[in-house]
Design a protein around this motif. Structure first.
Motif, short mmCIF file in Angstrom:
data_model
loop_
_atom_site.label_atom_id
_atom_site.label_comp_id
_atom_site.label_asym_id
_atom_site.label_seq_id
_atom_site.Cartn_x
_atom_site.Cartn_y
_atom_site.Cartn_z
N SER A 117 -5.71 -21.43 -7.21
CA SER A 117 -5.87 -21.07 -8.62
C SER A 117 -6.88 -19.94 -8.82
O SER A 117 -6.79 -19.17 -9.76
N GLN A 118 -7.87 -19.86 -7.91
CA GLN A 118 -8.88 -18.80 -8.02
C GLN A 118 -8.53 -17.59 -7.16
O GLN A 118 -9.31 -16.65 -7.06
N ASP A 119 -7.40 -17.65 -6.48
CA ASP A 119 -7.01 -16.56 -5.57
C ASP A 119 -6.23 -15.52 -6.34
O ASP A 119 -5.14 -15.79 -6.83
N VAL A 120 -6.81 -14.32 -6.48
CA VAL A 120 -6.14 -13.28 -7.25
C VAL A 120 -5.26 -12.39 -6.37
O VAL A 120 -4.78 -11.37 -6.81
N SER A 121 -5.09 -12.81 -5.12
CA SER A 121 -4.22 -12.03 -4.23
C SER A 121 -2.81 -12.00 -4.80
O SER A 121 -2.32 -12.98 -5.36
N GLN A 122 -2.16 -10.85 -4.65
CA GLN A 122 -0.79 -10.70 -5.14
C GLN A 122 0.18 -10.78 -3.97
O GLN A 122 -0.08 -10.25 -2.89
N LYS A 123 1.28 -11.46 -4.21
CA LYS A 123 2.28 -11.67 -3.16
C LYS A 123 3.27 -10.51 -3.18
O LYS A 123 3.85 -10.19 -4.22
N MET A 124 3.45 -9.88 -2.01
CA MET A 124 4.34 -8.73 -1.89
C MET A 124 5.34 -8.96 -0.76
O MET A 124 5.09 -9.73 0.17
N VAL A 125 6.48 -8.27 -0.86
CA VAL A 125 7.48 -8.28 0.20
C VAL A 125 7.86 -6.83 0.51
O VAL A 125 7.58 -5.93 -0.27
N VAL A 126 8.52 -6.65 1.64
CA VAL A 126 8.97 -5.31 2.01
C VAL A 126 10.04 -4.84 1.03
O VAL A 126 11.01 -5.56 0.77
N SER A 127 9.84 -3.66 0.49
CA SER A 127 10.81 -3.09 -0.44
C SER A 127 11.82 -2.21 0.30
O SER A 127 13.03 -2.40 0.20
N THR A 128 11.31 -1.25 1.08
CA THR A 128 12.20 -0.35 1.81
C THR A 128 11.40 0.41 2.86
O THR A 128 10.17 0.39 2.87
N PHE A 129 12.11 1.08 3.75
CA PHE A 129 11.52 1.98 4.73
C PHE A 129 11.85 3.42 4.32
O PHE A 129 12.98 3.69 3.90
N LYS A 130 10.88 4.33 4.43
CA LYS A 130 11.10 5.72 4.06
C LYS A 130 10.81 6.63 5.26
O LYS A 130 9.93 6.36 6.07
N SER A 131 11.57 7.71 5.32
CA SER A 131 11.39 8.65 6.42
C SER A 131 10.14 9.50 6.25
O SER A 131 9.57 9.99 7.22
N HIS A 132 9.70 9.69 5.00
CA HIS A 132 8.52 10.53 4.75
C HIS A 132 7.56 9.78 3.86
O HIS A 132 7.96 9.18 2.86
N GLY A 133 6.28 9.85 4.21
CA GLY A 133 5.25 9.18 3.43
C GLY A 133 4.63 10.10 2.41
O GLY A 133 4.79 11.32 2.48
N GLN A 134 3.89 9.50 1.47
CA GLN A 134 3.17 10.29 0.49
C GLN A 134 1.87 10.79 1.12
O GLN A 134 1.31 10.14 1.99
N SER A 135 1.40 11.94 0.68
CA SER A 135 0.13 12.44 1.21
C SER A 135 -0.99 11.54 0.70
O SER A 135 -0.96 11.04 -0.41
N ARG A 136 -2.02 11.33 1.51
CA ARG A 136 -3.13 10.49 1.10
C ARG A 136 -4.40 10.98 1.79
O ARG A 136 -4.35 11.64 2.81
N SER A 137 -5.53 10.64 1.21
CA SER A 137 -6.80 11.10 1.75
C SER A 137 -7.15 10.32 3.02
O SER A 137 -6.64 9.23 3.25
N PHE A 138 -8.02 10.92 3.82
CA PHE A 138 -8.48 10.29 5.05
C PHE A 138 -9.33 9.06 4.70
O PHE A 138 -10.24 9.15 3.88
N ASP A 139 -9.01 7.91 5.27
CA ASP A 139 -9.82 6.72 5.05
C ASP A 139 -10.03 5.99 6.38
O ASP A 139 -9.62 6.47 7.43
N MET A 140 -10.70 4.85 6.32
CA MET A 140 -11.04 4.14 7.55
C MET A 140 -9.80 3.71 8.31
O MET A 140 -9.76 3.73 9.53
N SER A 141 -8.73 3.30 7.59
CA SER A 141 -7.51 2.88 8.29
C SER A 141 -6.90 4.06 9.04
O SER A 141 -6.34 3.90 10.13
N SER A 142 -7.02 5.29 8.48
CA SER A 142 -6.52 6.46 9.19
C SER A 142 -7.30 6.68 10.49
O SER A 142 -6.75 7.02 11.52
N PHE A 143 -8.62 6.44 10.41
CA PHE A 143 -9.45 6.60 11.61
C PHE A 143 -9.02 5.63 12.70
O PHE A 143 -8.90 5.98 13.87
N HIS A 144 -8.76 4.36 12.31
CA HIS A 144 -8.33 3.38 13.30
C HIS A 144 -6.96 3.71 13.88
O HIS A 144 -6.70 3.47 15.06
N GLU A 145 -6.08 4.26 13.04
CA GLU A 145 -4.76 4.66 13.55
C GLU A 145 -4.91 5.66 14.69
O GLU A 145 -4.20 5.61 15.69
N ALA A 146 -5.84 6.59 14.52
CA ALA A 146 -6.00 7.64 15.53
C ALA A 146 -6.50 7.09 16.86
O ALA A 146 -6.25 7.65 17.91
#
Length: 534
Positions: free
Chosen positions: A114-143
């Motif tokens: 009841s106190q958990d504000v997490s939202q439940k999501m499912v996979v919508s689709t796969f795309k061949s091209h992603g949107q541009s986004r700024s460099f963040d910590m997850s990008s650093f870990h990807e590298a």
């Protein structure tokens, strides 16, 4: 008083917290400790705060935690892989969106959420091209990409064989556990805060997996409980695919209670299968128990009257032998038949099946047995629930989950467990029976008694067994599909919830040894059949 804060890897948090917070409470009992708090809100690191009389006492607490974490080395590692399924082999971005009202699974409604504000999501689709986004910590870990990811492409057979190989090597650390490999349809749910939609990068998932998700504040869980409306759909599909329903007129029913029992200084988990009616009552009369039906008594009389193995399987061709054996096992197995002579009738059935499968002539004599009694342990009008089967110390060795935009995903699991030959101790049986006597008009049970802690109750109101002979790696095998109508309640859930659950399994001989290639072949075969059913 001094305060020290220690960083704890989230994967070790359960060892720090313990069952129902017992781990934190034990740390607070260390002499000189004023308080211990554990903050798990940050996805990448959890904070252990110790307030004590001096630094040495704080250090004692941290040493105790490190001892618990070190115990991980003696436990059985759990091999986890998430298989990404996409029709677009060139996909670069996986899009998530909030679960709609038409989701195909039943997600429990717990007070604790009841106190958990997490939202439940499912996979919508796969795309061949992603949107541009700024460099963040997850990008650093990807590298970096230095750790093995638990996300792989669905067609990566070598990764699957490696996963199964690692799991089977871990299995050698267990002694004489029964191994079961099953596949179930369901849905992989993503939890995150503050999202309506979000995207996951291919490179991040395939290089860093769970670490990548943690840095984005996302976690996952799999729901195997399907909406009740799927029952007829799967029934129709199984019929069209040539499966036989071996108990259509008399489906099984039982109740499973998952509980923890305190033994010494540790909790031992049990899964107890009980024979009770639809209202969670013990059967008022033995004659009401399906395991004491006239049909099952007639099956015993028929087998014990046979003189040759051919009479046990009259007119059954060799290619239909396995199916017929499973059909008769449904009536004769001692777990499912409490009439006198059931154990010996089943021995005769097994022996005749093995001999005919090896090519012995139908005129060969049946196994010589002296029919002994196997009576119900409960007397007429007995109150206590009747125990059918007990499993304990269940360990997950390997879990494979698909990630897709399909309506349903699948999860395959390789688990090991002990069959409790001694059943539950009399003390635990008495506690369980007292819980049963104290349930209210809605079927709610007292969940905790000090020694015994009931985690969940799952009532299978109808269990249909479907079978079909298939070919796996050039060998004839039996595929078994269990379709279960359920109502269930977890410890913190508000009310009973109805659902269906489906398990796919390829039967194997008792003495058949498992290897990584065989499990990979079975997984591929089960995936193909699951796709046909969905």
């Amino acid at each position: 008083m001094v305060t020290e804060v220690y960083d704890i890897d989230p994967k070790h948090s359960s060892l720090v917290i313990g069952k129902r917070g017992a781990g934190i409470n034990s740390l607070r009992q260390i002499p000189g400790v004023h308080n211990v708090n554990f903050n798990t809100s940050h996805p990448s690191v959890h904070k252990l705060t110790v307030m004590a009389t001096d630094n040495n006492t704080c250090q004692k607490v941290y040493v105790e935690v490190q001892k618990r974490i070190g115990a991980l080395k003696t436990t059985i590692p759990h091999v986890t892989k998430n298989l990404i399924r996409s029709n677009d082999s060139n996909w670069q971005v996986l899009l998530l969106q909030l679960c709609g009202g038409n989701i195909g699974v039943v997600i429990g409604d717990r007070n604790s959420r009841s106190q958990d504000v997490s939202q439940k999501m499912v996979v919508s689709t796969f795309k061949s091209h992603g949107q541009s986004r700024s460099f963040d910590m997850s990008s650093f870990h990807e590298a970096l990409g230095t750790d093995e990811s638990n996300f792989i492409e669905v067609g990566d057979r070598s990764a699957l064989e490696t996963a199964f190989g690692n799991a089977l090597r871990n299995q050698k650390l267990m002694k004489d556990k029964t191994l079961v490999f099953t596949l179930s349809p369901g849905k992989l749910i993503f939890l995150g805060k503050g999202y309506n939609t979000t995207q996951l990068d291919r490179k991040g998932l395939l290089s860093r997996g769970d670490d990548y998700l943690k840095n984005k504040g996302i976690r996952t869980f799999f729901v195997p409980n399907l909406q009740p409306s799927y029952f007829q759909q799967f029934t129709d599909k199984l019929q069209s695919l040539g499966f036989e329903n071996l108990n259509a007129k008399t489906p099984d029913s039982y109740t499973v209670v998952h509980l923890d029992v305190r033994k010494g200084n540790k909790d031992v988990n049990y899964s107890v299968r009980l024979a009770v009616d639809s209202e969670l009552n013990s059967y008022a009369n033995n004659s009401d128990d399906p395991r004491l039906s006239q049909e099952r008594k007639n099956a015993i009389d028929k087998i014990l009257s046979c003189e040759t193995i051919g009479e046990v399987f009259p007119g059954v061709k060799k290619e239909k032998l396995k199916i017929n054996f499973f059909m008769q096992s449904k009536l004769l197995h001692p777990d499912k038949n409490l009439h006198e002579g059931a154990t010996d009738a089943f021995k005769v059935l097994q022996d005749a099946h093995e001999k005919l499968a090896k090519g012995d002539p139908p005129t060969a004599k049946v196994l010589a047995v002296e029919a002994r009694s196997k009576k119900s342990s409960s007397s007429k009008n007995a109150k206590p629930p009747k125990v059918i089967k007990i499993r304990t110390d269940k360990i997950r060795l390997c879990t494979l989950t698909t990630v897709s935009e399909r309506n349903l995903d699948v999860r395959a699991t390789l688990v090991g467990f002990d069959e409790d030959k001694e059943n539950l101790s009399q003390e635990v049986k008495d506690i369980l029976n007292r819980c049963w006597d104290q349930r209210d008009e809605h079927g709610n049970l007292p969940m905790t008694t000090g020694t015994l802690n009931i985690q969940s109750i799952k009532q299978a109101t109808e269990v249909h067994d479907w079978f079909k002979e298939i070919q796996v790696s050039g060998q004839t095998r039996i595929m078994r599909v269990k379709v279960k109508k359920l109502r269930q309640k977890a410890k913190l859930e508000v009310d009973w919830q109805s659902a269906i659950e489906i398990d796919l399994k390829i039967e194997r001989d008792v003495d058949q040894k498992l290897d990584a290639q065989q499990l990979t072949d079975e997984f591929d075969e089960l995936m193909q059949w699951a796709d046909k059913m969905m």
